[in-house]
Scaffold this motif. Structure first.
Motif, mmCIF file in Angstrom:
data_model
loop_
_atom_site.group_PDB
_atom_site.id
_atom_site.type_symbol
_atom_site.label_atom_id
_atom_site.label_comp_id
_atom_site.label_asym_id
_atom_site.label_seq_id
_atom_site.Cartn_x
_atom_site.Cartn_y
_atom_site.Cartn_z
ATOM 1 N N ASP A 170 -0.297 9.616 5.272
ATOM 2 C CA ASP A 170 -0.297 9.772 6.667
ATOM 3 C C ASP A 170 1.249 9.409 7.324
ATOM 4 N N THR A 171 1.408 9.879 8.190
ATOM 5 C CA THR A 171 2.769 9.641 9.052
ATOM 6 C C THR A 171 2.372 9.002 10.428
ATOM 7 N N VAL A 172 2.869 7.634 10.497
ATOM 8 C CA VAL A 172 2.550 7.100 11.684
ATOM 9 C C VAL A 172 3.777 6.444 12.343
ATOM 10 N N GLU A 173 3.861 6.370 13.673
ATOM 11 C CA GLU A 173 4.893 5.976 14.397
ATOM 12 C C GLU A 173 4.814 4.480 14.626
ATOM 13 N N LEU A 174 5.666 3.763 14.590
ATOM 14 C CA LEU A 174 5.657 2.312 14.752
ATOM 15 C C LEU A 174 6.827 1.862 15.766
ATOM 16 N N LYS A 175 6.486 0.944 16.650
ATOM 17 C CA LYS A 175 7.349 0.191 17.491
ATOM 18 C C LYS A 175 7.545 -1.351 16.995
ATOM 19 N N LEU A 176 8.727 -1.530 16.474
ATOM 20 C CA LEU A 176 9.206 -3.201 15.873
ATOM 21 C C LEU A 176 9.737 -3.726 17.179
ATOM 22 N N GLU A 177 9.346 -4.963 17.026
ATOM 23 C CA GLU A 177 9.781 -5.887 18.093
ATOM 24 C C GLU A 177 10.472 -7.163 17.598
ATOM 25 N N PHE A 178 11.735 -7.069 17.227
ATOM 26 C CA PHE A 178 12.466 -7.961 16.576
ATOM 27 C C PHE A 178 12.680 -9.314 17.562
ATOM 28 N N ASN A 179 12.449 -10.413 17.097
ATOM 29 C CA ASN A 179 12.297 -11.459 17.971
ATOM 30 C C ASN A 179 13.351 -12.490 17.581
ATOM 31 N N ASP A 180 14.354 -11.970 17.128
ATOM 32 C CA ASP A 180 15.635 -12.873 16.780
ATOM 33 C C ASP A 180 16.617 -12.572 17.890
ATOM 34 N N GLN A 181 17.972 -12.895 17.541
ATOM 35 C CA GLN A 181 19.226 -12.755 18.505
ATOM 36 C C GLN A 181 19.193 -11.399 18.913
ATOM 37 N N MET A 182 18.734 -10.480 18.102
ATOM 38 C CA MET A 182 18.866 -8.983 18.462
ATOM 39 C C MET A 182 18.240 -8.702 19.827
ATOM 40 N N GLU A 183 16.937 -9.248 20.029
ATOM 41 C CA GLU A 183 16.064 -8.864 20.985
ATOM 42 C C GLU A 183 16.007 -7.444 21.296
ATOM 43 N N LYS A 184 15.648 -6.578 20.056
ATOM 44 C CA LYS A 184 15.697 -5.295 19.992
ATOM 45 C C LYS A 184 14.193 -4.609 19.818
ATOM 46 N N GLU A 185 13.937 -3.517 20.226
ATOM 47 C CA GLU A 185 12.895 -2.855 19.964
ATOM 48 C C GLU A 185 13.193 -1.610 19.288
ATOM 49 N N ILE A 186 12.669 -1.028 18.169
ATOM 50 C CA ILE A 186 12.873 -0.035 17.372
ATOM 51 C C ILE A 186 11.548 0.804 17.267
ATOM 52 N N HIS A 187 11.782 2.121 17.298
ATOM 53 C CA HIS A 187 10.490 3.099 17.361
ATOM 54 C C HIS A 187 11.095 3.987 16.007
ATOM 55 N N THR A 188 10.227 4.199 15.070
ATOM 56 C CA THR A 188 10.487 4.743 14.058
ATOM 57 C C THR A 188 9.298 5.444 13.203
ATOM 58 N N SER A 189 9.321 6.650 12.427
ATOM 59 C CA SER A 189 8.052 6.981 11.794
ATOM 60 C C SER A 189 8.137 6.470 10.416
ATOM 61 N N VAL A 190 6.945 6.424 9.923
ATOM 62 C CA VAL A 190 6.917 5.852 8.382
ATOM 63 C C VAL A 190 5.608 6.662 7.695
ATOM 64 N N LYS A 191 5.846 6.651 6.421
ATOM 65 C CA LYS A 191 4.843 7.220 5.708
ATOM 66 C C LYS A 191 4.328 6.060 4.919
ATOM 67 N N PRO B 79 -9.699 -2.411 12.573
ATOM 68 C CA PRO B 79 -9.619 -1.422 11.651
ATOM 69 C C PRO B 79 -9.168 -0.080 11.815
ATOM 70 N N HIS B 80 -8.508 0.553 10.874
ATOM 71 C CA HIS B 80 -7.728 1.893 11.254
ATOM 72 C C HIS B 80 -8.397 2.972 10.473
ATOM 73 N N ASN B 81 -7.865 3.836 10.660
ATOM 74 C CA ASN B 81 -8.113 5.189 9.792
ATOM 75 C C ASN B 81 -7.118 5.939 9.131
ATOM 76 N N PHE B 82 -6.074 5.180 8.750
ATOM 77 C CA PHE B 82 -5.030 5.546 7.792
ATOM 78 C C PHE B 82 -5.389 6.037 6.700
ATOM 79 N N SER B 83 -4.918 6.942 6.212
ATOM 80 C CA SER B 83 -4.764 7.622 4.615
ATOM 81 C C SER B 83 -3.675 7.601 4.252
ATOM 82 N N LYS B 84 -3.321 7.445 2.708
ATOM 83 C CA LYS B 84 -2.168 7.408 1.852
ATOM 84 C C LYS B 84 -1.626 8.797 2.365
#
Length: 158
Positions: A103-124, A96-101
């Protein structure tokens, strides 16, 4: 099966009768915030249903891992990413989380394909359904090249 039609930037769709092939362009702006499934009656007598898709970007179903961070609350946890587009993301939190509509949250995405890349970004956060969360990238231009490659839209965008 219901025919899916994509709404263009002028809020028009081209509806094609599955029986006779008659094409008709229709303005569907009045349905944007209401019905997404409509019924059509063709001149040939065929009655068929179609679904409107107002999305601006292709959404790819994925199975990726990631994490979310909320700096102000010193909170971090794992997420499962269900789908992603050039403008947003849909993910599930394991706990469970405490998000509200909005809110700004930081994400780390781990692409598991040929890119093998990690992306850090913020989302609303745009919507929440229990632990299922929809969010919009705060700065999609910064992600454009990586997402275009991942979504299969080429290695670069003009």
């Amino acid at each position: 099966m219901i025919q899916k039609v994509y709404v263009d930037h002028t809020n028009q769709v081209k509806v094609i009768c599955p029986k006779c092939g008659l094409e008709k362009n229709i303005n569907v702006i009045k349905f944007k915030d209401t019905h997404k499934r409509l019924k059509a009656n063709c001149k040939c007598g065929e009655v068929f249903r179609f679904a409107l898709n107002f999305r601006k970007h292709y959404r790819k179903k994925v199975q990726l891992s990631g994490e979310y961070f909320i700096q102000e609350r010193n909170v971090r946890d794992d997420i499962f990413i269900k789908d992603i587009s050039m403008s947003g993301i849909n993910f599930i939190t394991y706990k469970p989380h405490n998000f509200s509509k909005d809110d700004t949250v930081e994400l780390k995405l781990e692409f598991n394909d040929q890119m093998e890349k990690e992306i850090h970004t913020s989302v609303k956060i745009k919507w929440i359904n229990d632990r299922n969360v929809g969010a919009q990238f705060n700065n999609p231009k910064l992600l454009e090249k990586d997402l275009a490659v991942y979504l299969g839209m080429g290695s670069h965008l003009d």
